[in-house]
Design an enzyme around this catalytic site. Structure first.
Site, PDB file in Angstrom:
ATOM      1  N   ASP A 322     -30.411  25.617   3.820  1.00  0.00           N
ATOM      2  CA  ASP A 322     -30.677  25.679   2.376  1.00  0.00           C
ATOM      3  C   ASP A 322     -32.029  25.088   1.992  1.00  0.00           C
ATOM      4  OD1 ASP A 322     -28.239  26.897   1.926  1.00  0.00           O
ATOM      5  OD2 ASP A 322     -27.187  25.009   1.614  1.00  0.00           O
ATOM      6  N   ARG A 353     -33.597  35.208   0.293  1.00  0.00           N
ATOM      7  CA  ARG A 353     -34.560  34.120   0.075  1.00  0.00           C
ATOM      8  C   ARG A 353     -35.872  34.313   0.842  1.00  0.00           C
ATOM      9  NH1 ARG A 353     -30.143  29.146  -0.276  1.00  0.00           N
ATOM     10  NH2 ARG A 353     -29.691  29.498  -2.478  1.00  0.00           N
ATOM     11  N   ARG A 395     -31.903  27.562  -5.736  1.00  0.00           N
ATOM     12  CA  ARG A 395     -32.833  26.867  -4.834  1.00  0.00           C
ATOM     13  C   ARG A 395     -34.249  27.448  -4.942  1.00  0.00           C
ATOM     14  NH1 ARG A 395     -29.332  23.365  -2.761  1.00  0.00           N
ATOM     15  NH2 ARG A 395     -27.318  24.178  -2.086  1.00  0.00           N
TER      16      ARG A 395
HETATM   17  C1  S3P Z   1     -22.179  25.845   2.813  1.00  0.00           C
HETATM   18  C2  S3P Z   1     -22.639  26.383   3.966  1.00  0.00           C
HETATM   19  C3  S3P Z   1     -23.911  27.118   4.063  1.00  0.00           C
HETATM   20  C4  S3P Z   1     -24.826  26.815   2.893  1.00  0.00           C
HETATM   21  C5  S3P Z   1     -24.123  26.834   1.579  1.00  0.00           C
HETATM   22  C6  S3P Z   1     -22.953  25.854   1.571  1.00  0.00           C
HETATM   23  C7  S3P Z   1     -20.855  25.188   2.833  1.00  0.00           C
HETATM   24  O1  S3P Z   1     -23.633  28.486   4.078  1.00  0.00           O
HETATM   25  O2  S3P Z   1     -25.894  27.731   2.867  1.00  0.00           O
HETATM   26  O3  S3P Z   1     -25.026  26.472   0.551  1.00  0.00           O
HETATM   27  O4  S3P Z   1     -20.543  24.428   1.891  1.00  0.00           O
HETATM   28  O5  S3P Z   1     -20.098  25.410   3.771  1.00  0.00           O
HETATM   29  P1  S3P Z   1     -23.261  29.205   5.442  1.00  0.00           P
HETATM   30  O6  S3P Z   1     -22.201  28.389   6.050  1.00  0.00           O
HETATM   31  O7  S3P Z   1     -22.742  30.561   5.132  1.00  0.00           O
HETATM   32  O8  S3P Z   1     -24.536  29.221   6.219  1.00  0.00           O
END
Ligand code: S3P
Length: 435
Positions: A322, A353, A395
Site C-alpha cells: 500500500d 495504482r 492512497r
Molecule cells: C489488506 C491487505 C492488502 C492491502 C489492503 C488491506 C488486509 O491487500 O492492500 O489495503 O487488510 O488484509 P491484499 O491482501 O489483497 O494484497
C-alpha cells in the site's frame, strides 16, 4: 471536492502527528469480535469509511456493534462462530476490498443462509475469483458476474470441508478469508501462500482462542483446526503504518522538515517501507519501541535529507504493497533511477495504482515509465504544481498531497475527499504540520 495544495512560498513540515488506527487490524477486530462469545472492546479503532462498511454489514447480520466515535472505545457483542443471521437485504461493502473478501470467507460456511455482497464502482471492478475459487475447493457456493469474479456476489452458505489450499497471490485478504472459512469446516485446513503477507489475522485469531499454527518454509503456511470457541477480547489498535508512510515520505523529502509520527504499528510483515527508506538513506529513528496487544509499536522520527534511488521487488512487495504510490513520489526526488517490479497487484487495488500514479505524477513533470508489473522512475526531477486527480483512490489522494508539498507553485487536487476511506483527518493534520 477540489483542494488547493502547496504554494509558491514553500512551507515545511514540523511537529508531531498521531495517525489513526490500523485499517487491517480494525476490520479484523470488528469481524472477530462479531463471531466471538461475549464482549470485545476495541480501543483505537479507525473511524473511517472502510471499517464503517464492515460494521454496517455485521450489524445487518445481527451482531451488536456499538457506535464508532473517534477517541472512544467500540464495543462489540458477539453472536458466536455460527450466529450471524441471514440479512434482509444486500450487504454493501462500499469501497472496502477487505470487507468483501473477509466476509466471503466468513459467510460461505454459514449453512442454510443466503447473502449478497456488493460495493461501490471501484469494488465491483475488483477480482473476487481469487477468494471464490479456493473457497469453492472447500465446497463453497458463490456466484457473481463474469463467472463469479465480480460483485454483486451471492453466497449460499453451506458446511465446508477442511482442505489444503494454495492461494494464487500473496494476499492477506485471500488468506484471511480462507482462515475464517476454516474455523467451522469439517476438518483441519492448511492455507499456503506464495509469499508471506501481513499476519494480523493469525495473531488476532489466536488471541481470540482459535486453534491456529503458522509454519512451513518462510512461515508461508497456516493450519487451522476447527472446534475452538472464540472469546471476546480487549483489542488495542496501533496507528496505521500505511497512513504514517505519507508523513515519513513527506518528512524525508520536504526541505527543513522534522516530524514525529506517534504510536505506529511495526509488525514485521508491514515494515517494508522502513527498509526502503533506510535503503534511500532517509533519516528515520524508531523511538519508544513497545508491544501493544500482540503487535510491536513505536514512534517514528523523520527529518529531511538527501535520498538515493531504490529498487524493490519480490517478497518485499507484499510487505509494502500500500506504500508504493507514496514511494513513487519519493523516487521523483531521490538521486538516480528507482525501480519497482513484481507489483502487478497494484493494478487491482482501489484503482490501477501503477497507471494512476504514472498519469498523475506525469502531470506534475515526473519522469516515469510504466511496466506491466511496476514503474521505473528517474529522480532529481523538479515537480511542478498541476491540476491532479485522486481518481477516487484514498492512497493516491494522499500521495499527490505529498508530491504537491515539494512541487513548485500550486496544485489543485480533484476528489481529495477520497482520503476519508482510511484517514479522515489527513487534511487537518497536513494543515497543522505546515503551520
Ligand atoms: C489488506 C491487505 C492488502 C492491502 C489492503 C488491506 C488486509 O491487500 O492492500 O489495503 O487488510 O488484509 P491484499 O491482501 O489483497 O494484497
Amino acid at each position: 471536492m477540489t483542494l488547493e495544495l502547496g504554494s509558491t512560498t514553500a512551507r515545511s513540515l514540523r511537529g508531531s502527528v498521531r495517525v489513526p488506527g490500523d485499517k487491517s487490524i480494525s476490520h479484523r477486530a470488528l469481524l472477530f469480535g462479531a463471531i466471538a462469545e461475549g464482549e470485545t472492546r476495541i480501543e483505537g479503532l479507525l473511524p473511517a469509511e472502510d471499517p464503517l462498511s464492515t460494521a454496517a454489514c455485521l450489524r445487518a447480520m445481527g451482531a451488536d456493534v456499538g457506535p464508532i466515535v473517534a477517541g472512544e472505545p467500540v464495543l462489540v457483542r458477539g453472536v458466536g462462530l455460527d450466529g450471524l443471521t441471514e440479512p434482509e437485504s444486500i450487504l454493501d461493502c462500499g469501497n472496502s476490498g477487505t470487507t468483501m473478501r473477509l466476509l466471503l470467507g466468513l459467510l460461505a460456511g454459514r449453512s442454510g443462509r443466503h447473502f449478497v455482497l456488493t460495493g461501490d464502482d471501484s469494488l465491483r471492478r475488483r477480482p473476487m475469483a481469487r477468494v471464490a475459487i479456493p473457497l469453492a475447493a472447500m465446497g463453497a457456493t458463490i456466484a457473481g458476474r463474469a463467472g463469479g469474479n465480480y460483485a454483486p456476489l451471492a453466497i449460499q452458505g453451506r458446511r465446508l470441508h477442511g482442505d489444503t489450499v494454495t492461494t494464487p497471490v500473496a494476499s492477506a485478504q485471500v488468506k484471511s478469508a480462507l482462515l475464517l472459512a476454516a474455523l467451522t469446516a469439517d476438518g483441519p485446513t492448511t492455507v499456503i501462500e506464495p509469499a508471506r503477507s501481513r499476519d494480523h489475522s493469525e495473531r488476532m485469531l489466536r488471541a481470540f482462542g482459535a486453534d491456529l499454527e503458522v509454519g512451513g518454509e518462510g512461515n508461508r503456511s497456516v493450519i487451522v483446526r476447527p472446534g475452538a470457541v472464540l472469546r471476546g477480547q480487549h483489542v488495542v489498535v496501533p496507528g496505521d503504518i500505511s497512513s504514517a508512510a505519507f508523513w515519513l515520505v513527506a518528512g524525508a523529502i520536504t526541505p527543513g522538515a522534522d516530524l514525529t509520527v506517534e504510536n505506529v504499528g511495526l509488525n514485521p510483515t508491514r515494515t517494508g517501507i522502513l527498509e526502503v527508506l533506510e535503503q534511500m538513506g532517509a533519516a528515520i529513528e524508531i523511538l519508544n519501541p513497545r508491544q501493544m496487544a500482540g503487535e510491536p509499536v513505536g514512534d517514528l522520527r523523520v527529518s529531511h535529507g538527501p535520498l538515493r534511488a531504490f529498487a524493490i521487488e519480490g517478497d518485499l512487495i507484499p510487505r509494502l504493497v500500500d506504500e508504493i504510490p507514496v514511494l513513487a513520489v519519493a523516487a521523483c526526488v531521490a538521486e538516480g533511477v528507482s525501480t519497482i517490479r513484481g507489483a502487478e497487484e497494484l493494478r487491482v487495488k482501489e484503482t490501477d495504482r501503477l497507471a494512476v500514479m504514472a498519469r498523475q505524477l506525469g502531470a506534475m513533470g515526473a519522469r516515469l515509465e510504466e511496466h506491466p508489473d511496476g514503474l521505473t522512475i528517474s529522480g532529481g526531477v523538479a515537480l511542478r504544481g498541476a491540476e491532479v486527480d485522486s481518481e477516487t483512490d484514498h492512497r493516491v489522494a494522499m500521495s499527490l498531497a505529498v508530491a504537491a508539498q515539494i512541487a513548485s507553485g500550486t496544485s489543485r487536487l480533484r476528489r481529495s475527499a477520497a482520503a476519508a476511506v482510511s484517514y479522515p483527518g489527513f487534511w487537518d493534520d497536513l494543515a497543522r504540520l505546515q503551520s
